[in-house]
Every structure is written in C-alpha cells, then in structure tokens.
Write a protein that holds these residues in place. Structure first.
Motif, PDB file in Angstrom:
ATOM      1  N   UNK A 174      12.952  20.734   2.020  1.00 44.74           N
ATOM      2  CA  UNK A 174      13.286  19.424   2.589  1.00 44.74           C
ATOM      3  C   UNK A 174      13.102  19.424   4.106  1.00 44.74           C
ATOM      4  N   UNK A 175      13.478  20.508   4.760  1.00 44.68           N
ATOM      5  CA  UNK A 175      13.337  20.566   6.217  1.00 44.68           C
ATOM      6  C   UNK A 175      11.879  20.685   6.631  1.00 44.68           C
ATOM      7  N   UNK A 176      11.074  21.420   5.850  1.00 47.34           N
ATOM      8  CA  UNK A 176       9.638  21.477   6.146  1.00 47.34           C
ATOM      9  C   UNK A 176       9.009  20.097   5.994  1.00 47.34           C
ATOM     10  N   UNK A 177       9.409  19.368   4.947  1.00 45.92           N
ATOM     11  CA  UNK A 177       8.936  17.986   4.786  1.00 45.92           C
ATOM     12  C   UNK A 177       9.315  17.148   5.994  1.00 45.92           C
ATOM     13  N   UNK A 178      10.542  17.332   6.483  1.00 45.43           N
ATOM     14  CA  UNK A 178      10.992  16.540   7.621  1.00 45.43           C
ATOM     15  C   UNK A 178      10.186  16.847   8.884  1.00 45.43           C
ATOM     16  N   UNK A 230      -1.857  26.304  -1.524  1.00 47.05           N
ATOM     17  CA  UNK A 230      -1.299  25.083  -0.954  1.00 47.05           C
ATOM     18  C   UNK A 230      -0.023  25.422  -0.184  1.00 47.05           C
ATOM     19  N   UNK A 231       0.111  25.029   1.089  1.00 46.70           N
ATOM     20  CA  UNK A 231       1.271  25.427   1.891  1.00 46.70           C
ATOM     21  C   UNK A 231       2.614  25.069   1.263  1.00 46.70           C
ATOM     22  N   UNK A 232       2.714  23.904   0.654  1.00 46.45           N
ATOM     23  CA  UNK A 232       3.997  23.523   0.048  1.00 46.45           C
ATOM     24  C   UNK A 232       4.330  24.441  -1.132  1.00 46.45           C
ATOM     25  N   UNK A 233       3.327  24.858  -1.869  1.00 48.88           N
ATOM     26  CA  UNK A 233       3.559  25.774  -2.984  1.00 48.88           C
ATOM     27  C   UNK A 233       3.890  27.171  -2.486  1.00 48.88           C
ATOM     28  N   UNK A 234       3.302  27.579  -1.370  1.00 47.50           N
ATOM     29  CA  UNK A 234       3.629  28.883  -0.784  1.00 47.50           C
ATOM     30  C   UNK A 234       5.119  28.939  -0.441  1.00 47.50           C
ATOM     31  N   UNK A 243       0.051  20.268  -5.200  1.00 46.77           N
ATOM     32  CA  UNK A 243      -1.288  20.536  -5.727  1.00 46.77           C
ATOM     33  C   UNK A 243      -1.226  21.458  -6.941  1.00 46.77           C
ATOM     34  N   UNK A 244      -2.031  21.111  -7.965  1.00 46.28           N
ATOM     35  CA  UNK A 244      -2.105  21.899  -9.192  1.00 46.28           C
ATOM     36  C   UNK A 244      -3.557  22.025  -9.639  1.00 46.28           C
ATOM     37  N   UNK A 245      -3.836  23.149 -10.298  1.00 43.76           N
ATOM     38  CA  UNK A 245      -5.129  23.282 -10.954  1.00 43.76           C
ATOM     39  C   UNK A 245      -5.135  22.427 -12.222  1.00 43.76           C
ATOM     40  N   UNK A 246      -6.307  22.222 -12.776  1.00 42.27           N
ATOM     41  CA  UNK A 246      -6.419  21.340 -13.943  1.00 42.27           C
ATOM     42  C   UNK A 246      -5.652  21.866 -15.151  1.00 42.27           C
ATOM     43  N   UNK A 247      -5.416  23.192 -15.197  1.00 47.25           N
ATOM     44  CA  UNK A 247      -4.650  23.755 -16.310  1.00 47.25           C
ATOM     45  C   UNK A 247      -3.144  23.720 -16.067  1.00 47.25           C
ATOM     46  N   UNK A 277       0.838  -1.197   0.000  1.00 44.14           N
ATOM     47  CA  UNK A 277       0.000   0.000   0.000  1.00 44.14           C
ATOM     48  C   UNK A 277       0.874   1.250   0.000  1.00 44.14           C
ATOM     49  N   UNK A 278       0.256   2.363  -0.376  1.00 41.29           N
ATOM     50  CA  UNK A 278       0.983   3.633  -0.351  1.00 41.29           C
ATOM     51  C   UNK A 278       0.041   4.736   0.115  1.00 41.29           C
ATOM     52  N   UNK A 279       0.531   5.554   1.033  1.00 32.99           N
ATOM     53  CA  UNK A 279      -0.204   6.719   1.511  1.00 32.99           C
ATOM     54  C   UNK A 279       0.180   7.913   0.657  1.00 32.99           C
ATOM     55  N   UNK A 280      -0.772   8.432  -0.087  1.00 36.12           N
ATOM     56  CA  UNK A 280      -0.552   9.608  -0.935  1.00 36.12           C
ATOM     57  C   UNK A 280      -1.046  10.815  -0.144  1.00 36.12           C
ATOM     58  N   UNK A 281      -0.107  11.614   0.362  1.00 34.97           N
ATOM     59  CA  UNK A 281      -0.462  12.629   1.350  1.00 34.97           C
ATOM     60  C   UNK A 281      -0.095  14.028   0.882  1.00 34.97           C
ATOM     61  N   UNK A 282      -0.795  15.000   1.448  1.00 32.96           N
ATOM     62  CA  UNK A 282      -0.530  16.404   1.180  1.00 32.96           C
ATOM     63  C   UNK A 282      -0.800  17.181   2.467  1.00 32.96           C
ATOM     64  N   UNK A 283       0.071  18.115   2.863  1.00 34.47           N
ATOM     65  CA  UNK A 283      -0.186  18.921   4.062  1.00 34.47           C
ATOM     66  C   UNK A 283      -1.219  20.004   3.793  1.00 34.47           C
ATOM     67  N   UNK A 284      -2.232  20.110   4.670  1.00 31.90           N
ATOM     68  CA  UNK A 284      -3.229  21.163   4.499  1.00 31.90           C
ATOM     69  C   UNK A 284      -2.786  22.413   5.252  1.00 31.90           C
TER      70      UNK A 284
END
Length: 467
Positions: A237-241, A131-135, A120-124, A34-41
C-alpha cells in the motif's frame, strides 16, 4: 454538498472497493467517463492504457507486450544475448488484472477520470516474476510465511524547479510568492514552505481525493527542496502511495508553472534527494513488534539481526536503491547522504538510523535509497536484506555514536559496480530470481551505454584544450 464533504465521500467509497461489482458501482455513482489502467514499470513510470469506463466494465483485464518491463528510462531496449534467452522473441502479450483496492479518481484530469493499478500475469496465470509490484509481493510473502508482517513508512524528498526545456542549461529554483527565488539553505523553514502555499494546497487536495495520507510536509536542506512523510503501513500500500504521490506532485507543480523533480542530484551545488524507508516487523498473531521484547521493551536479537542483514546486503542492492548514474552523485562525503552502512541510535550520519521511539514503535530507518528509485523495488530490496539477516541470525557491527562521514565508503561508487554486486549475490538471487536479475542488469547496462554517448560540460571545460 461542499467540496470537502464530497472529497471525504469519494475517499471512503474508494477504500471500500474490493471487487469488480463494487468497482462498477463506484464508477457509476461518480459519473466517471474514462479510466487510466496503469502499471509501474522497472523505473516506476506509469505505463498502461486510457479507455472509456464502459469498455473497462465490459472486460477489466487488458493486455500489453512483454517488453513493457524491459524498457529503459530513455525508451530503448537492452541488446544482450543472455537477456534474449529469457524472453519470448515474439514479444507476446501479458495479461494485466486490476487491483480494485487501488481505484481512485484522477483529480487533475480535465474530464471525470478514474485510475487503477494493475498486476501482471502470464497467459497461464502465473505472476510475471519481473514486474516490480510482483517482486514486492514475493518479499512480503517471505515474511508472511514466517508469521511476520513488515511495516514501512517512506519519506520522499523532491525539488521544485523553474521550468527548463533545454537540458544543456542547469536547473534553478522557482519563483515563490515573494517574487524571489531561494538562494540560501532553508531547512525546516515555515516561511520557505509558505512561498508555495497554493501549490501545497493543491497537493493536499489531490492527495485527499485519492485517499493518499500525508503525515508531515517540511522544507528540506536544499533550495526549494521539500519532503513529504507518509504514515506507516503495509509495504504494498505504501509503495502504491509513493508511486501515485510522484504523479500527484508533478501534476500539481505543472499547474503552478513549475516542475517537481525526483532526480537524486538535480543541482550540483545542492544536496541530493533521498527516499528514506522506516521499517519494523510485527508478529501476525500478537501484533507485537518483534524488534522489542514484550516484557522488558528492550531490543531483541531479531532487531539486531535485521540490522545486520541490511549492513551486509544493502551494498548488493544499491543498483535498485540508486538506479541511475546520477544517483551516485548524491552519495558524497560530508553531505546529508550516507556513504556506508554503519548504524547508530538517532544518528543521521549513518546509513541505518534507529530513531528515538517507544518499544512498540522501534524501527530501522534505511537512509541509503535515493528518491529516483522505484518504490516497489526499493522497499522490496530493503526488506529482503533485513529478511536474510533475520533467517540467518546475523549479528551487526557495534553502533556508531559520533559522525560516520569520515569513515570509508561502504557503498558502491558507480552504477556498473553496483550491478555487478547485485548479480553475483547468491542470497539475493534466491529471492529476486534469475529472470529479474538478468532483466534488471540488462536494462541498467543499456542505460549506462546511452549515458556514455553524452559528452559533459566538465569534459569540454577541462579536456578540450588541456590534454
């Protein structure tokens, strides 16, 4: 193969993954099911989907509704007309693409499981601007366009507590191996850390399996309050950690029948918990720390401008660095938490500390964030303040050599006041964008309204029969 060698192999393989093909091979070699596909809100909570590895391999992108980034910590959604004008009322899907460099095992899972962080991306194809990671990526790019690279090292404080299923009862420290809970303060005590040796063995093992690098582990000032320091490196990378560390520490604690909490102020008589952020900036071509003169080793004008930017704008991003009503309970006079944005050399009473270091390691420690903050947004906000100071050539106040705890408050005292400062700052609006500011404001106002529906013990104690 020994357990240690197996972990070393897993970490090495995971760090080398950079493409779908490499990820497919890595998953296959590990026999993961299995795999957890995750995104920080916005709160730094892991949202996403669990799926069989075969499904992930057949199409690694996933979709989730736009509202994934508008949910409050209570699970509600903002009721705000201005906010509604920004978002598609149909709550259409966003596209989430995996960052293969974040692929790792989930060492506490009962079945062979992987995890991977998504963007996270829009359909275009446009990045989702809220999205915090994009910020954080946007702020990193601001530095890159100037030929700079930001370097950070977070410090994460947290409490171990006895399991508590009734929110009406105060929290208590857990029982250690001695059979007794901590009563007094045990700052830097090795014996107090040893009370939870088995737990920390699991934290280290889980971290190693995920490629998370712990620099040091110490006992902090509060009862059963701990701190984990991370090695310095790339902000994303540190935020991911930090994001993954919070999950890891909670899971390890549950294995030992206790909770780990990242609340800013979980117990009224104990110190609050911070997430200090050490920051430096290097020239991308030379690798030279721009805070130090390459010839003399003395502090540069860039060093002072970075501090000045933080002094001027950190109060305007406190709703990100202290994101909940509880966060402001930490910012109290005569405690370890700062109440202003004064700065000083090796001074732990100010909001901005410059630790003793060599010229190449010269850095600024931002001591204002609380540990309940979203690491992506907190690091982005802190670096954004320093960036404005750099590009505008701002000058700081004089450093404080004594205690700053008696000086006036220079930080907001409450969440709504902090939100107002954030949304009315033009310089920060240019960096964070209208959509993010409106979204974040709406979420925080909704959370405050939810909080106001709760009657506290203080009100029952002092108002019930006296007013």
């Amino acid at each position: 193969m020994s357990k240690k060698k197996k972990l070393e192999r897993d970490v090495e393989r995971a760090r080398g993954v950079g493409s779908f093909e490499e990820a497919e091979t890595w998953l296959s070699d590990r026999g993961l099911q299995d795999i957890e596909c995750i995104v920080p809100d916005q709160a730094g909570v892991a949202r996403g989907k669990m799926m069989p590895v075969e499904k992930f391999i057949s199409g690694p992108n996933m979709t989730m509704p736009t509202s994934i980034f508008t949910q409050t910590i209570t699970g509600d959604y903002p009721e705000d007309e201005e906010f509604d004008d920004i978002y598609d009322p149909s709550d259409g899907d966003l596209v989430f693409e995996p960052d293969y460099s974040t692929l790792a095992v989930v060492p506490w899972a009962s079945d062979p499981t992987a995890q991977i962080i998504h963007d996270a991306y829009y359909k275009d194809g446009r990045p989702v601007d809220v999205a915090p990671r994009q910020v954080l990526k946007r702020v990193i790019d601001l530095y890159r366009h100037k030929g700079w690279k930001a370097v950070v090292a977070p410090e994460i404080e947290f409490y171990l507590i006895e399991p508590n299923t009734d929110p009406d009862y105060p929290l208590k420290p857990p029982i250690g191996r001695s059979g007794r809970p901590e009563i007094g303060r045990q700052s830097y005590s090795i014996a107090a850390v040893n009370e939870f040796d088995d737990l920390f063995d699991d934290i280290y093992e889980f971290s190693e399996a995920q490629g998370l690098e712990i620099d040091t582990l110490i006992h902090e000032e509060g009862s059963a309050q701990m701190e984990i320091n991370l090695l310095h490196g790339d902000p994303l990378e540190l935020a991911d950690q930090v994001f993954l560390f919070k999950r890891t520490i909670r899971e390890a604690a549950l294995r030992h029948k206790m909770y780990a909490t990242f609340m800013a102020k979980p117990m009224s008589q104990e110190p609050g918990s911070a997430m200090h952020i050490h920051q430096s900036i290097v020239d991308m071509e030379t690798g030279q720390n721009i805070f130090s003169d390459a010839n003399t080793g003395n502090p540069t004008t860039e060093f002072f401008s970075f501090i000045a930017g933080q002094q001027k704008f950190l109060p305007h991003v406190m709703c990100i660095l202290a994101p909940y009503v509880n966060s402001y309970r930490r910012l109290a006079r005569n405690t370890a938490a700062p109440i202003n944005v004064q700065w000083g050399y090796d001074n732990r009473t100010v909001g901005l500390r410059v630790p003793n270091s060599s010229p190449q390691a010269r850095r600024v420690e931002n001591r204002t964030p609380s540990t309940d903050s979203n690491p992506y947004l907190a690091i982005a906000a802190s670096l954004a303040c320093g960036y404005i100071g750099l590009v505008e050539g701002l000058k700081p106040d004089d450093p404080i050599s004594g205690s700053a705890r008696h000086l006036p408050f220079g930080l907001p005292r409450d969440l709504l006041g902090a939100v107002e400062l954030f949304e009315n700052c033009e310089e920060l609006a240019d960096i964070f964008g209208k959509s993010f500011i409106a979204t974040y404001r709406a979420i925080k106002q909704q959370e405050f309204e939810t909080f106001m529906r709760v009657i506290s013990p203080w009100e029952r104690e002092f108002l019930l029969l006296n007013v």
